[in-house]
Design an enzyme around this catalytic site. Structure first.
Site, PDB file in Angstrom:
ATOM      1  N   ASN A  45       0.325  -3.361   3.300  1.00  0.00           N
ATOM      2  CA  ASN A  45       1.378  -4.487   2.491  1.00  0.00           C
ATOM      3  C   ASN A  45       1.037  -4.058   0.893  1.00  0.00           C
ATOM      4  O   ASN A  45       0.132  -4.179   0.301  1.00  0.00           O
ATOM      5  CB  ASN A  45       0.678  -5.927   2.415  1.00  0.00           C
ATOM      6  CG  ASN A  45       1.863  -6.647   1.663  1.00  0.00           C
ATOM      7  OD1 ASN A  45       2.743  -6.263   1.117  1.00  0.00           O
ATOM      8  ND2 ASN A  45       0.963  -7.847   1.243  1.00  0.00           N
ATOM      9  N   LYS A  91       3.095  -4.545  -1.308  1.00  0.00           N
ATOM     10  CA  LYS A  91       3.480  -5.572  -2.463  1.00  0.00           C
ATOM     11  C   LYS A  91       4.094  -4.970  -3.580  1.00  0.00           C
ATOM     12  O   LYS A  91       5.102  -4.035  -3.122  1.00  0.00           O
ATOM     13  CB  LYS A  91       2.065  -6.420  -3.072  1.00  0.00           C
ATOM     14  CG  LYS A  91       0.945  -6.407  -2.115  1.00  0.00           C
ATOM     15  CD  LYS A  91       0.039  -7.335  -2.602  1.00  0.00           C
ATOM     16  CE  LYS A  91      -1.050  -7.742  -1.654  1.00  0.00           C
ATOM     17  NZ  LYS A  91      -1.999  -8.840  -2.070  1.00  0.00           N
ATOM     18  N   HIS A 145       3.531 -14.540   3.640  1.00  0.00           N
ATOM     19  CA  HIS A 145       2.591 -14.170   2.903  1.00  0.00           C
ATOM     20  C   HIS A 145       1.824 -15.195   1.875  1.00  0.00           C
ATOM     21  O   HIS A 145       2.806 -16.121   1.138  1.00  0.00           O
ATOM     22  CB  HIS A 145       2.764 -12.847   2.231  1.00  0.00           C
ATOM     23  CG  HIS A 145       1.382 -12.435   1.694  1.00  0.00           C
ATOM     24  ND1 HIS A 145       0.689 -12.691   0.608  1.00  0.00           N
ATOM     25  CD2 HIS A 145       0.607 -11.398   2.247  1.00  0.00           C
ATOM     26  CE1 HIS A 145      -0.130 -11.985   0.277  1.00  0.00           C
ATOM     27  NE2 HIS A 145      -0.516 -11.264   1.260  1.00  0.00           N
ATOM     28  N   GLU A 172       1.123 -15.067  -1.151  1.00  0.00           N
ATOM     29  CA  GLU A 172       1.713 -15.081  -2.429  1.00  0.00           C
ATOM     30  C   GLU A 172       3.186 -15.605  -2.417  1.00  0.00           C
ATOM     31  O   GLU A 172       3.485 -16.110  -3.501  1.00  0.00           O
ATOM     32  CB  GLU A 172       1.644 -13.425  -2.809  1.00  0.00           C
ATOM     33  CG  GLU A 172       0.213 -13.292  -3.093  1.00  0.00           C
ATOM     34  CD  GLU A 172       0.029 -11.823  -2.992  1.00  0.00           C
ATOM     35  OE1 GLU A 172       0.817 -11.119  -2.799  1.00  0.00           O
ATOM     36  OE2 GLU A 172      -1.191 -11.309  -2.943  1.00  0.00           O
ATOM     37  N   GLU A 174      -5.174 -14.747   7.004  1.00  0.00           N
ATOM     38  CA  GLU A 174      -5.511 -14.330   5.516  1.00  0.00           C
ATOM     39  C   GLU A 174      -6.003 -15.649   4.844  1.00  0.00           C
ATOM     40  O   GLU A 174      -5.182 -16.230   4.026  1.00  0.00           O
ATOM     41  CB  GLU A 174      -4.470 -13.589   4.829  1.00  0.00           C
ATOM     42  CG  GLU A 174      -3.622 -12.639   5.762  1.00  0.00           C
ATOM     43  CD  GLU A 174      -3.077 -11.639   4.473  1.00  0.00           C
ATOM     44  OE1 GLU A 174      -3.407 -10.395   4.684  1.00  0.00           O
ATOM     45  OE2 GLU A 174      -1.922 -11.872   3.841  1.00  0.00           O
ATOM     46  N   GLY A 213      -7.180 -10.049  -2.256  1.00  0.00           N
ATOM     47  CA  GLY A 213      -7.426  -9.229  -3.473  1.00  0.00           C
ATOM     48  C   GLY A 213      -8.517  -9.565  -4.514  1.00  0.00           C
ATOM     49  O   GLY A 213      -8.625  -9.323  -5.628  1.00  0.00           O
ATOM     50  N   SER A 265      -9.195  -8.373   1.609  1.00  0.00           N
ATOM     51  CA  SER A 265     -10.182  -7.399   1.251  1.00  0.00           C
ATOM     52  C   SER A 265     -10.528  -6.496   2.207  1.00  0.00           C
ATOM     53  O   SER A 265     -11.824  -6.203   2.252  1.00  0.00           O
ATOM     54  CB  SER A 265     -11.150  -7.983   0.548  1.00  0.00           C
ATOM     55  OG  SER A 265     -10.804  -8.695  -0.702  1.00  0.00           O
ATOM     56  N   GLY A 273      -3.956  -5.167   1.757  1.00  0.00           N
ATOM     57  CA  GLY A 273      -3.399  -4.716   0.432  1.00  0.00           C
ATOM     58  C   GLY A 273      -3.756  -3.766  -0.396  1.00  0.00           C
ATOM     59  O   GLY A 273      -3.187  -2.627   0.043  1.00  0.00           O
TER      60      GLY A 273
HETATM   61  C1  PEP Z   1      -2.648  -8.702   1.535  1.00  0.00           C
HETATM   62  O1  PEP Z   1      -2.047  -8.557   0.717  1.00  0.00           O
HETATM   63  O2  PEP Z   1      -2.185  -9.142   2.333  1.00  0.00           O
HETATM   64  C2  PEP Z   1      -4.200  -8.734   1.262  1.00  0.00           C
HETATM   65  C3  PEP Z   1      -4.779  -8.991   2.365  1.00  0.00           C
HETATM   66  O3  PEP Z   1      -4.606  -8.048   0.105  1.00  0.00           O
HETATM   67  P1  PEP Z   1      -6.002  -7.457  -0.107  1.00  0.00           P
HETATM   68  O4  PEP Z   1      -6.302  -6.532   1.244  1.00  0.00           O
HETATM   69  O5  PEP Z   1      -5.923  -6.446  -1.242  1.00  0.00           O
HETATM   70  O6  PEP Z   1      -7.039  -8.581  -0.124  1.00  0.00           O
END
Ligand code: PEP
Length: 254
Positions: free
Chosen positions: A9, A11, A97, A99, A169, A175, A215, A236
């Site tokens: 992703n 983003k 997601h 976000e 998630e 993040g 992460s 991400g």
């Molecule tokens: C995501 O954006 O779905 C995500 C899990 O981000 P990150 O891996 O940076 O935590």
């Protein structure tokens, strides 16, 4: 056997030049994916065609949008329909997601419509769920995720959910550098499968790929992906670095 998936992703990151370099680096590494392994790149809208064209001839790597409209077509300025995405060769769409839920007020009712639009157009939704920290701290994370699944997916039938993709998630791990332990991930993934099994039966539940997101990095992918009910990851930050994402792909179950 359900698919094991490494989904990137990106983003709202990268210029087109950076996106092209990242993709070049990623596909330059010789890699033989097994029949049950898939890689999905969640690319910003303006780059979808360019990156899609770069992937022609590479097997097992698919292209995903990060969002879509819940409307079919018409006077909805700024929206992107699933038909548009399908017409340029996109195969997957990340739906719900955290976000988008948090910053764009997307709720389960709207997300269930987006899922419908994807399925009606032949696109595969990657349906995201997961609890915020306050919910986990209060010990109600299982109920919270169950409600997301009920309200987002339970209007679908068993055929539509066969081979479906869900991404768990936990918001507190996205993040933040704070990963759920492999135990925490396994427990929630097993719970998600149980919820789906109770409603649709074990054959459907066993066919669903449940990805972990939060992460995921090269250094923790092996441990997370080795869990019975963790079928890969939605990644991400680490998907923006070719060597990191490559190592994550290499850790998918064979
Ligand atoms: C995501 O954006 O779905 C995500 C899990 O981000 P990150 O891996 O940076 O935590």
């Amino acid at each position: 056997m359900r698919k094991q998936i490494a989904a990137a992703n990106w983003k709202m990151n990268l210029t087109i030049q950076e996106a092209v370099s990242l993709t070049e680096e990623l596909i330059s590494k010789p890699r033989k994916l097994s029949v049950r392994q898939e890689v999905v790149l969640g690319v910003p809208f303006p780059y979808l065609t360019t990156i899609k064209n770069m992937l022609s001839g590479t097997e097992g790597i698919f292209i995903s949008a990060q969002n879509c409209s819940d409307r079919k077509n018409g006077a909805y300025t700024g929206e992107v329909s699933t038909e548009m995405l399908q017409s340029i060769g996109v195969t997957h769409v990340i739906i719900g997601h955290s976000e988008r839920r948090e910053y764009f007020q997307e709720n389960n009712a709207l997300l269930s419509e987006k899922v419908n639009r994807c399925l009606q157009t032949g696109l595969k939704p990657i349906f995201c769920c997961g609890e915020p920290l306050a919910v986990r701290d209060s010990g109600t994370e299982y109920k919270y995720v169950e409600t997301q699944l009920e309200e987002g997916l339970f209007h679908l039938d068993a055929i539509q959910l066969t081979g479906f993709i869900i991404a768990y998630e936990p918001i507190w791990a996205i993040g933040t550098g704070k990963t759920a332990t492999s135990d925490q991930a396994q427990q929630m993934h097993a719970f998600i499968r149980k919820v789906m099994s109770t409603k649709y039966g074990s054959i459907v539940a066993e066919s669903i790929s449940v990805l972990y997101g939060g992460s995921v990095k090269a250094s923790n992918a092996a441990e997370l992906f080795s869990q019975l009910d963790v079928d890969g990851g939605l990644v991400g930050g680490a998907s923006l670095v070719a060597s990191e994402f490559s190592a994550i792909i290499d850790n998918l179950k064979k």
